[in-house]
Scaffold this motif. Structure first.
Motif, PDB file in Angstrom:
ATOM      1  N   ALA A  16     -20.904  50.103  -1.449  1.00  0.00           N
ATOM      2  CA  ALA A  16     -20.298  50.225  -0.123  1.00  0.00           C
ATOM      3  C   ALA A  16     -18.948  50.932  -0.207  1.00  0.00           C
ATOM      4  N   ALA A  17     -18.164  50.627  -1.239  1.00  0.00           N
ATOM      5  CA  ALA A  17     -16.869  51.294  -1.418  1.00  0.00           C
ATOM      6  C   ALA A  17     -17.046  52.781  -1.647  1.00  0.00           C
ATOM      7  N   TYR A  20     -17.838  54.320   1.730  1.00  0.00           N
ATOM      8  CA  TYR A  20     -16.641  54.309   2.579  1.00  0.00           C
ATOM      9  C   TYR A  20     -15.679  55.412   2.157  1.00  0.00           C
ATOM     10  N   GLN A  23     -16.960  58.970   2.911  1.00  0.00           N
ATOM     11  CA  GLN A  23     -16.866  59.283   4.335  1.00  0.00           C
ATOM     12  C   GLN A  23     -15.427  59.603   4.726  1.00  0.00           C
ATOM     13  N   ARG A  24     -14.473  58.823   4.263  1.00  0.00           N
ATOM     14  CA  ARG A  24     -13.075  59.057   4.616  1.00  0.00           C
ATOM     15  C   ARG A  24     -12.539  60.343   3.985  1.00  0.00           C
ATOM     16  N   GLY A 241     -21.430  51.385   3.850  1.00  0.00           N
ATOM     17  CA  GLY A 241     -20.032  51.757   3.662  1.00  0.00           C
ATOM     18  C   GLY A 241     -19.677  53.024   4.410  1.00  0.00           C
ATOM     19  N   ALA A 242     -20.585  54.001   4.396  1.00  0.00           N
ATOM     20  CA  ALA A 242     -20.357  55.238   5.138  1.00  0.00           C
ATOM     21  C   ALA A 242     -20.292  54.974   6.635  1.00  0.00           C
ATOM     22  N   LEU A 244     -19.407  52.130   8.093  1.00  0.00           N
ATOM     23  CA  LEU A 244     -18.166  51.411   8.382  1.00  0.00           C
ATOM     24  C   LEU A 244     -16.988  52.376   8.488  1.00  0.00           C
ATOM     25  N   ALA A 245     -16.923  53.320   7.563  1.00  0.00           N
ATOM     26  CA  ALA A 245     -15.834  54.301   7.605  1.00  0.00           C
ATOM     27  C   ALA A 245     -15.927  55.174   8.846  1.00  0.00           C
ATOM     28  N   ARG A 248     -14.642  53.155  11.794  1.00  0.00           N
ATOM     29  CA  ARG A 248     -13.189  53.011  11.800  1.00  0.00           C
ATOM     30  C   ARG A 248     -12.499  54.316  12.178  1.00  0.00           C
TER      31      ARG A 248
END
Length: 326
Positions: A16-17, A20, A23-24, A241-242, A244-245, A248
């Motif tokens: 997940a990290a 994330y 994506q960021r 994770g992607a 979620l990013a 956000r």
């Protein structure tokens, strides 16, 4: 075999990290090539090699401490079939509008047409196995030269650590990547998180990324076998994770254009066929093969970039002609 507790507490959060951070940081080889040929910074392209360095820094000590439970990927020779497969994969990635990483990121952001890319990847793997006369397996060069802590492998680890640490130095070049969204991470920061998490996953699961998992899944179905459910769980965590990013960053929105889905099905088929020959996509090269110093990794990655460049050049030469006809 990783226990359920380790998977839930370590493996899934690491995947997940990775999703994330990618994506960021908007990590994508196709975007990196486009930025570079438009006169921009090579930072995004170079970040993939920094990511491989981080994977090596984390995974090598863990694997050396537990050689009975995990190992690096075997080395492969850069045969003509491997190089051709990487080139075809690059063409497919450019048509797709994103590489292996970007496919997950954009699907995680709600672009449902990229699900067709995954279907195409599976179809490309199946096509490779069904066609007579195509190379069925890469040529093995033996175990990785970094399998055990010897003087040469320790020197390689030290060099990887220097590359990884250097990536944390703030970039002061006058050429910077376009910053279109607030809160976007620097590529160096994104690949540091990806590499650290990816190194832990490499030590726990070996070669695990989804282009390998899909290939194994297709092979299992064609042989009436059973796929590894852990790999599906890692992909789900990566995608989560992607997503979620994207949420956000206020970019998560479900959308689907049937025309895009058809194009990405074709692109995914090319990517899958090419990845069968490498084997794996650019995700596998960066996260698994380059950290193991496989002889095929750097030539295959270069061939993939050339495939992306060739497809982008054709697209840009055709686009003005298409535009004048409207």
């Amino acid at each position: 075999m990783v226990s359920d507790a380790v998977f839930l507490l370590v493996s899934a959060p690491c995947a997940a990290a990775m999703g994330y951070a990618a994506q960021r940081g908007s990590i994508c080889a196709v975007a990196g090539v486009e930025t570079f040929i438009d006169g921009g910074s090579p930072r995004l392209l170079l970040s993939f090699f920094r990511c491989a360095a981080w994977v090596a820094v984390v995974s090598l000590p863990l694997i050396w401490l537990s050689p009975a439970n995990t190992r690096l990927s075997d080395s492969l020779w850069p045969t003509p079939a491997v190089i051709a497969g990487a080139f075809v994969f690059g063409i497919g990635a450019a048509i797709n509008g994103g590489c292996s990483f970007a496919t997950v990121l954009r699907l995680g952001a709600g672009e449902l047409s990229f699900a067709a890319t995954l279907a195409g990847l599976s179809g490309g793997y199946a096509l490779h196995r069904a066609l007579p006369g195509t190379p069925s397996a890469p040529v093995a060069a033996g175990p990785s030269p970094l399998t055990s802590p010897e003087p040469a492998s320790l020197a390689a680890l030290a060099l990887a650590a220097m590359v990884a640490m250097w990536s944390l130095v703030p970039d002061r070049s006058p050429q910077r990547l376009p910053r279109s969204r607030s809160g976007q991470w620097r590529p160096e920061a994104a690949v540091a998180v990806m590499g650290i998490a990816g190194g832990v996953l490499y030590a726990l699961h070996g070669s695990w990324m989804y282009t390998v998992a899909l290939d194994r899944g297709v092979a299992g179905m064609m042989a009436q076998g059973i796929s590894n459910p852990a790999l599906a769980g890692l992909f789900a965590a990566l995608l989560g994770g992607a997503a979620l990013a994207a949420g956000r960053s206020h970019r998560l929105a479900l959308r689907l254009r049937p025309r895009d889905a058809g194009l990405r099905l074709l692109a995914g088929t090319l990517m899958g066929f090419g990845a069968s020959l490498v084997p794996g996509g650019n995700d596998v090269l960066v996260l698994h093969a380059l950290p193991a110093l496989s002889p095929h990794a750097a030539p295959a990655y270069a061939a993939m970039l050339l495939g992306i460049l060739a497809a982008l050049a054709v697209r840009r030469s055709v686009a003005p002609v298409a535009g004048t006809g409207r």
